[in-house]
Design a protein around this motif. Sequence first.
Motif, PDB file in Angstrom:
ATOM      1  N   SER A  69       0.818  -1.224   0.000  1.00 10.31           N
ATOM      2  CA  SER A  69       0.000   0.000   0.000  1.00 10.31           C
ATOM      3  C   SER A  69       0.845   1.265   0.000  1.00 10.31           C
ATOM      4  O   SER A  69       0.613   2.185   0.801  1.00 10.31           O
ATOM      5  CB  SER A  69      -0.909   0.000   1.235  1.00 10.31           C
ATOM      6  OG  SER A  69      -1.766  -1.117   1.234  1.00 10.31           O
ATOM      7  N   ALA A  70       1.803   1.333  -0.875  1.00 10.91           N
ATOM      8  CA  ALA A  70       2.714   2.483  -0.951  1.00 10.91           C
ATOM      9  C   ALA A  70       3.511   2.349  -2.252  1.00 10.91           C
ATOM     10  O   ALA A  70       3.490   1.290  -2.888  1.00 10.91           O
ATOM     11  CB  ALA A  70       3.636   2.496   0.270  1.00 10.91           C
ATOM     12  N   PHE A 232       5.063  -1.575   9.441  1.00  9.69           N
ATOM     13  CA  PHE A 232       4.159  -1.358   8.312  1.00  9.69           C
ATOM     14  C   PHE A 232       4.414  -2.341   7.172  1.00  9.69           C
ATOM     15  O   PHE A 232       3.491  -2.773   6.483  1.00  9.69           O
ATOM     16  CB  PHE A 232       4.304   0.091   7.822  1.00  9.69           C
ATOM     17  CG  PHE A 232       3.514   0.423   6.585  1.00  9.69           C
ATOM     18  CD1 PHE A 232       2.140   0.274   6.554  1.00  9.69           C
ATOM     19  CD2 PHE A 232       4.146   0.905   5.442  1.00  9.69           C
ATOM     20  CE1 PHE A 232       1.408   0.586   5.411  1.00  9.69           C
ATOM     21  CE2 PHE A 232       3.430   1.227   4.301  1.00  9.69           C
ATOM     22  CZ  PHE A 232       2.056   1.061   4.289  1.00  9.69           C
ATOM     23  N   PRO A 255      -5.479   1.235   0.618  1.00 11.70           N
ATOM     24  CA  PRO A 255      -5.926   2.383  -0.177  1.00 11.70           C
ATOM     25  C   PRO A 255      -6.988   1.914  -1.176  1.00 11.70           C
ATOM     26  O   PRO A 255      -6.695   1.634  -2.338  1.00 11.70           O
ATOM     27  CB  PRO A 255      -4.649   2.858  -0.864  1.00 11.70           C
ATOM     28  CG  PRO A 255      -3.717   1.710  -0.837  1.00 11.70           C
ATOM     29  CD  PRO A 255      -4.128   0.789   0.265  1.00 11.70           C
TER      30      PRO A 255
ATOM     31  N   SER B  69       3.391   9.357   1.786  1.00 14.16           N
ATOM     32  CA  SER B  69       2.754   8.679   0.646  1.00 14.16           C
ATOM     33  C   SER B  69       2.337   7.255   0.984  1.00 14.16           C
ATOM     34  O   SER B  69       2.618   6.316   0.222  1.00 14.16           O
ATOM     35  CB  SER B  69       3.723   8.664  -0.544  1.00 14.16           C
ATOM     36  OG  SER B  69       4.052   9.973  -0.933  1.00 14.16           O
ATOM     37  N   ALA B  70       1.652   7.075   2.080  1.00 16.43           N
ATOM     38  CA  ALA B  70       1.233   5.751   2.531  1.00 16.43           C
ATOM     39  C   ALA B  70       0.239   5.959   3.681  1.00 16.43           C
ATOM     40  O   ALA B  70       0.113   7.062   4.203  1.00 16.43           O
ATOM     41  CB  ALA B  70       2.452   4.941   2.971  1.00 16.43           C
ATOM     42  N   PRO B  71      -0.470   4.880   4.075  1.00 20.01           N
ATOM     43  CA  PRO B  71      -1.517   5.030   5.094  1.00 20.01           C
ATOM     44  C   PRO B  71      -1.007   5.443   6.480  1.00 20.01           C
ATOM     45  O   PRO B  71       0.202   5.477   6.717  1.00 20.01           O
ATOM     46  CB  PRO B  71      -2.133   3.629   5.176  1.00 20.01           C
ATOM     47  CG  PRO B  71      -1.712   2.919   3.951  1.00 20.01           C
ATOM     48  CD  PRO B  71      -0.393   3.504   3.562  1.00 20.01           C
ATOM     49  N   SER B  73      -0.602   4.013   9.270  1.00 19.70           N
ATOM     50  CA  SER B  73       0.391   3.197  10.001  1.00 19.70           C
ATOM     51  C   SER B  73       1.800   3.542   9.545  1.00 19.70           C
ATOM     52  O   SER B  73       2.744   3.430  10.327  1.00 19.70           O
ATOM     53  CB  SER B  73       0.151   1.696   9.842  1.00 19.70           C
ATOM     54  OG  SER B  73      -0.877   1.403   8.963  1.00 19.70           O
ATOM     55  N   ALA B  74       1.943   3.959   8.294  1.00 19.97           N
ATOM     56  CA  ALA B  74       3.253   4.407   7.822  1.00 19.97           C
ATOM     57  C   ALA B  74       3.576   5.789   8.391  1.00 19.97           C
ATOM     58  O   ALA B  74       4.742   6.112   8.626  1.00 19.97           O
ATOM     59  CB  ALA B  74       3.299   4.430   6.297  1.00 19.97           C
ATOM     60  N   GLY B 207      -5.051   6.074   2.245  1.00 20.52           N
ATOM     61  CA  GLY B 207      -3.785   5.880   1.542  1.00 20.52           C
ATOM     62  C   GLY B 207      -2.696   6.889   1.846  1.00 20.52           C
ATOM     63  O   GLY B 207      -1.545   6.672   1.498  1.00 20.52           O
TER      64      GLY B 207
END
Lengths: 375, 375
Positions: A69-70, A232, A255, B69-71, B73-74, B207
Motif C-alpha cells: 500500500s505504498a 508497516f 488504499p 505517501s502511505a496510510p 500506520s506508515a 492511503g
Amino acid sequence: MKAQFNTFIPPIRTLMGPGPSDVDPRILNALSRPTVGHLDPAFIQLMDEVKLLLQYAFQTENQLTMPVSAPGSAGMESVFVNLLEPGDKVIVCQNGVFGGRMQQNVIRCGATAVMVQDAWGKPTDLHKLEDALKANPDAKAVAFVHAETSTGVRNDAKSMCALAKQYDCLTIVDAVTSLGGIDLDVDGWQVDAIYSGTQKCLSCVPGLSPISFSPQAVDVIKNRKTKVQSWFLDMELVMAYWGQGGKRAYHHTAPVNSIYALHESLRILHEEGLQAAWQRHADMHLALKAGLENIGLEFMVEETYRLPQLNLVGIPDGVEDAKIRVQLLNEFDLEIGAGLGELAGKAWRIGLMGYGSNRKNVDYCVNALTSVLKR
Amino acid sequence: MKAQFNTFIPPIRTLMGPGPSDVDPRILNALSRPTVGHLDPAFIQLMDEVKLLLQYAFQTENQLTMPVSAPGSAGMESVFVNLLEPGDKVIVCQNGVFGGRMQQNVIRCGATAVMVQDAWGKPTDLHKLEDALKANPDAKAVAFVHAETSTGVRNDAKSMCALAKQYDCLTIVDAVTSLGGIDLDVDGWQVDAIYSGTQKCLSCVPGLSPISFSPQAVDVIKNRKTKVQSWFLDMELVMAYWGQGGKRAYHHTAPVNSIYALHESLRILHEEGLQAAWQRHADMHLALKAGLENIGLEFMVEETYRLPQLNLVGIPDGVEDAKIRVQLLNEFDLEIGAGLGELAGKAWRIGLMGYGSNRKNVDYCVNALTSVLKR
C-alpha cells in the motif's frame, strides 16, 4: 494564509517521461468509484482478484503476491527488510540510480552490500557477477534492477537469476519499469522476490507496489531470528491482512480506491495478453526510433539491451536540455524525462509505457521534438 | 485462472464504521482528474498548497508538514523511526489498540517502551503518566493516541503534552481519528510530532498520512547519530522531495491523484472552518445519541471523554453482533464497525466522521438499527 484555495484542475499532459505514464481513462474511472470499507466482503473479493491478476502479470504461482500500500520504493524496502537480517551479505548489481538505492536499503537493514558496478548505460556484466559470487560464498542474495529507469538498460534477468541460483543465492529483482512492458517470468526465471510500481507499464496511478515472494523466500521470512524492522512492511502481518492462509487480520487500511484502479489496469493487461503487450511496446519503440533517427537524434543504449519502454536519447551538442523540456511542456503539454545523475544534461528519457505506448504518442513526440529543435 | 474478469462496480455503502468514512463526491471527482508528472510545475504548486492547508488543519506553523505517501500506520512509523535511535526510551500511553501499535514501533526501532496502561474505554490517567515521567527521567518522548479509534475515547492531549513538556520530553501524538473532528492545536499544545490519516474526519480516500514535526523534532532528526532505518520514510529525504529549504530532490513518486484528493478534502475543511467542523461533529453526535438512546442502546464511554466521531455503543444482551452487522450491510448497505480486541462482540463502533457526519446518516443509522433490532 490565503482566504481561498481553488480546486486543482490539472493541465492535460502527455506523459512520456520515466513515469507516471499516461493513465488509461478506464483506470481513472475505476479510481473514482464510491469507496467501500476495506473489510467489506465486496472489497475482499476484489483483493482476491487483484492477487490472481498479479500472479498472471508476474507469471507466478507464488501465493504471496499482492500490492504493497505504498509506492515502488516501499516495495523495494519490503523485500529487503523482510528477507535480510543484520549481518547478512547481499550482492547488489548497479548500473544506474536504482541499484544504488538497493545498496542504501541493504545498509539500513544492518546488512552488507557487495557491489557489482557497471557503467551507466551498460548492462551488468555476467562475469563480474560470477566473480562476486565466487568471492562471496556467504552471500545470501543477489539483487538487481531488471529495467534500469535511469538509463534505459535491460539487464539480463534470466541469466542473472540462473547464475545466482547456481551459487544458492536468493534472487531479488526490481521490476518497477519492466512489469507489463517486457518479458518477465518470475517462476520460469526462479525469482525469489520482486517488486514493481503501478505508474509505469501498468498505466495506473502512482502509489502502489505489486510484490511477490517465492515459497523459498517465504521460508526465509518465517525463519527469521529477528523481527522485521518495519511494522508497516512486515510481511507476516501484511500477508495475514491479504488473506494468506484463509484468514483476514486487520493490519492497516488498504488504499481502497487505488486498489480499484490497479484491478482495472490489470484487467486491461489481461485482456490484451502479456505477449501482445510486450510486442506493442517493442513495435512502438521501433516507430519512435525511426522517427527520432530521422531528425538526427541518437539512442545511447545499444540495441541488444535497450528497453523499448524507456528510451535514452542523446541531447545534440549545443542544445540546451532544460529549455527544450520547458518548451515541450509549455507549448505541447508534453513531458519527457531529464537525464539522472551522470546523464543529467546529456540525455533525455522518453517513456513509452503501457497505455502511453501508442502510435499517437510516438507521432506527437517526434513532431514536437522536430518543431522545438529546429528553432 | 479465469478467462475474464469484470470491472469492479462497488456497492454504494453508507460508511459509518471506524473508517474509511463516506468520501465527499467532490473528492472522488478531484481524485480522477488526469494524472500529471510528480515533478510537473503544476503539481509542485499543488504540493505547496497541500502543505499550507495541512498547516491550517493541524493549527501549526511547522515547516515540516506534509502527507506521507502511505496510510496512517506508515505515518506512525515515520514519526518513530525518525525520532528514535537504538537505546532510546519512550513513555507510551495505551488505552486501546493503537497505543499497542506504538509500542511495537518503538521496539522495532531498538528503543524501549515504558507503558502507561489504562483500561480500554477509559482515558489515560494523568497521575499515572506523571508517575512514569518521574520514574523515567531519561525518557526522550511521551507518545499517545489522541482519539482512540478502537474505543471511542478522547485522551486529554493538551494536558498530556503540557505534562510531558514539564519533564522535557518530546510529544508524539496519533491524530488519525481526531484531525478535523475534534479540537486539535499542534502549536498551542506543543506537539512535536503528529500523524493522521486521510480516511477518517478528512473524508478522503485512504492511503495518505498527513504528518507534522516541530522545529525541536526537526533538530532531533538532524542530529541523529545513526541513519533512519527506513529509506522510504527517512524525513531528511522526504522533506527534500517536498521542497524543504526551497529545493526539490527526487525521492519517490508521489501518489499524484491521491494528492489531488487530499487537496480537495482540505479545501472543504478550510471552507467550512475548523471550529464549524468540530461543532458539526459534536452536534451530529448528540443527534445520534438521542436516536440510539431512544431505542435503548447505551454508550459505553463516559460523556466527558467521549469522542463525537467514533461512538462505542454496547450490544444489548442476547443480540448477535455479526448477524446484525451483516443485516445492516446486506439490507441497508450500511457499514458500522465491530468491537476490536477485548471489545469484540460487546460493542459496535459507529463513525460520524467528516462528510459522513451529517443528519441524513444519523437518521439512516438509527432507523436501520431500529429495524433490525426489533426482529
